[in-house]
Design an enzyme around this catalytic site. Structure first.
Site, mmCIF file in Angstrom:
data_model
loop_
_atom_site.group_PDB
_atom_site.id
_atom_site.type_symbol
_atom_site.label_atom_id
_atom_site.label_comp_id
_atom_site.label_asym_id
_atom_site.label_seq_id
_atom_site.Cartn_x
_atom_site.Cartn_y
_atom_site.Cartn_z
ATOM 1 N N ASP A 6 38.576 39.931 21.091
ATOM 2 C CA ASP A 6 37.376 39.114 20.882
ATOM 3 C C ASP A 6 37.516 38.179 19.691
ATOM 4 O OD1 ASP A 6 35.663 39.647 22.922
ATOM 5 O OD2 ASP A 6 34.332 40.965 21.800
ATOM 6 N N GLN B 54 30.669 46.923 24.311
ATOM 7 C CA GLN B 54 30.149 45.948 25.272
ATOM 8 C C GLN B 54 28.677 46.178 25.557
ATOM 9 O OE1 GLN B 54 32.164 43.250 26.322
ATOM 10 N NE2 GLN B 54 33.110 44.245 24.567
ATOM 11 N N HIS C 182 26.044 44.315 23.580
ATOM 12 C CA HIS C 182 25.913 42.864 23.774
ATOM 13 C C HIS C 182 24.576 42.502 24.404
ATOM 14 C CE1 HIS C 182 29.376 40.476 22.704
ATOM 15 N NE2 HIS C 182 30.208 41.342 23.229
ATOM 16 N N HIS D 105 47.082 3.974 59.008
ATOM 17 C CA HIS D 105 48.032 4.691 58.152
ATOM 18 C C HIS D 105 49.456 4.491 58.673
ATOM 19 C CE1 HIS D 105 44.584 6.646 56.370
ATOM 20 N NE2 HIS D 105 45.338 7.437 55.609
ATOM 21 N N GLU E 228 35.942 41.974 33.621
ATOM 22 C CA GLU E 228 36.205 40.946 32.602
ATOM 23 C C GLU E 228 37.219 41.474 31.589
ATOM 24 O OE1 GLU E 228 33.697 38.415 29.213
ATOM 25 O OE2 GLU E 228 32.851 40.215 30.118
ATOM 26 N N HIS E 229 36.956 42.635 31.002
ATOM 27 C CA HIS E 229 37.870 43.288 30.065
ATOM 28 C C HIS E 229 38.347 44.593 30.689
ATOM 29 C CE1 HIS E 229 34.841 41.145 27.505
ATOM 30 N NE2 HIS E 229 35.926 40.716 26.884
#
Length: 423
Positions: A353, A251, A254, A412, A319-320
């Site tokens: 992934d 990661q 990235h 109504h 996230e992961h």
């Protein structure tokens, strides 16, 4: 990586980037220009930002055929197999429409309808992302979306990377345009002479793409405003330090803002992983990126016990999440917040992934506390169905009218009572 003992609340150091005022103003100007000048604005921005002058924006079928000549046949088969896995997984998410009929004749239900059109943004620049194509397009196809449009910035030679075009073709995309950045988002949201507007936009991009998606939301739907990638590894002393380090770095490479975190009750593992990260990082092609990511956003948290480690992970809401412990499945039920959960030594994050099938478009920045991965549901909408019988209205009409008057809405109440008076 810093080793920190857990004490109280723990949060990942994150960058929730709302952009600078100058960036936000630039995005607004680009959107306004595209709305006013359409294709001319798109071509001008493509020349300005991508250094290429295009005569036509749409990718022709000949270009797609040629792309196959530049992708090894073995890789084409791998993309096909990955696509099949992703399709199989997402087909299990399909929800049917449903109706129920009660004894008094009332019919209630829900109608599930696919969106008419979706735009998928695929990043360009220094890297190509065929996996992003598959993860965004296939759930839309499974949901039944009839029109799927892909946009991606061209290179200086005026082409989109061959792998991206092959993935798009295999996923079933029929409309592909050579346009990127905020201008592509504007075109998808509002349309031009060449690109008809869509109902929803998905896919990751740079800060300008993210800001543009935020700007057009409401006129169209979007998937999410994604932040930098994150991984948390929950591990005990049965985990292999070199494997944990490799996953953290997967990661970190990235983005300089990516976050890689280890949570463990084992100080011995923490120290071993710290050494491994330093050694492995030195040999990475993207070393500078990974080093800055680990330095600024990486951490190793040492908990007093596994219970505290699990609670730390839930606070992080990553996230992961990889669970690399002796009893990973037993811990699964205790995890409340994570975008995707990878269990066991052989479930490294890149498995998800690219190939396993679950979607890799995941909630970031702690939004796993309330958000879910991209799914078939994101490409469908639901309509409620109400068909009250006469008997049901007579049984409940006075209650409905009374409820309406509680809110001060006399019309109504009368709309219901007008039917009760009639025989």
């Amino acid at each position: 990586m810093k080793i920190v003992k857990v004490s109280g609340d723990v949060t990942i150091k994150r960058t929730v980037d709302g952009g600078t005022e100058a960036q936000r103003e630039t995005v607004k100007e680009i959107i306004a220009n595209v709305r006013s000048n359409g294709d001319d604005a798109l071509k001008a921005y493509t020349e300005k930002f991508d250094s290429v002058m295009l005569e036509a924006l749409q990718v022709e079928q000949e270009e797609i055929k040629e792309a196959y000549q530049h992708v090894d046949s073995k890789l084409v088969e791998i993309i096909k197999e990955a696509a099949a896995n992703i399709r199989s997984y997402h087909e299990k998410q399909l929800r049917p429409s449903w109706l129920t009929t009660e004894e008094n004749g009332t019919i209630l239900g829900q109608k599930v309808t696919p969106l008419d059109s979706v735009g998928v943004y695929v990043p360009g620049g220094t890297a190509a992302y065929p996996s992003s194509v598959l993860m965004n397009v296939i759930p839309a196809k499974v949901a039944g979306v009839k029109r799927i449009v892909m946009v991606s910035p061209p290179g200086e030679d005026g082409s989109i990377p061959a792998g991206v075009l092959v993935a798009a073709d295999l996923a079933g995309v029929k409309e592909i345009y050579k346009v990127g950045g905020a201008q592509a988002i504007a075109a998808l949201a509002y349309g031009t002479k060449t690109i008809a507007p869509v109902d929803k936009i998905t896919g990751p991009g740079n800060i300008y793409v993210a800001l543009a998606k935020r700007e057009v939301f409401g006129d169209v739907d979007i998937d999410m405003i994604a932040g930098p990638s994150e991984i948390a590894v929950l591990a005990d002393d049965t985990a292999k330090a070199d494997e944990v380090a490799a996953d953290l770095l997967s990661q970190a490479e990235h983005d300089v803002r990516a976050s890689s975190v280890l949570v463990t009750p084992s100080m011995a593992l923490a120290e071993a992983v710290q050494r491994e990260v330093e050694a492995q990082c030195a040999a990475l092609p993207r070393r500078e990126i990974a080093e800055q990511s680990i330095r600024d956003f990486g951490a190793i948290y040492v908990a007093a016990n596994m219970e505290e480690a699990v609670e730390t992970v839930n606070q992080l809401a990553p996230e992961h999440l990889e669970i690399m412990t002796a009893n990973g499945m037993e811990l699964l039920g205790k995890i409340r917040h994570a975008g995707a959960i990878f269990i066991g030594r052989y479930s490294s994050e890149p498995v998800g992934d690219y190939f396993a099938g679950p979607n890799h478009v995941l909630p970031t920045n702690g939004t796993a506390r309330f958000s879910s991965p991209l799914s078939v549901d994101d490409f469908q909408k639901k309509s409620s169905i109400i068909s009250y019988s006469e008997q049901a209205l007579r049984n409940n009409g006075s209650k409905i009218a009374e409820f309406a008057r509680l809110e001060g809405l006399e019309a109504h109440a009368r709309a219901v009572e007008s039917r009760l008076k009639k025989q």
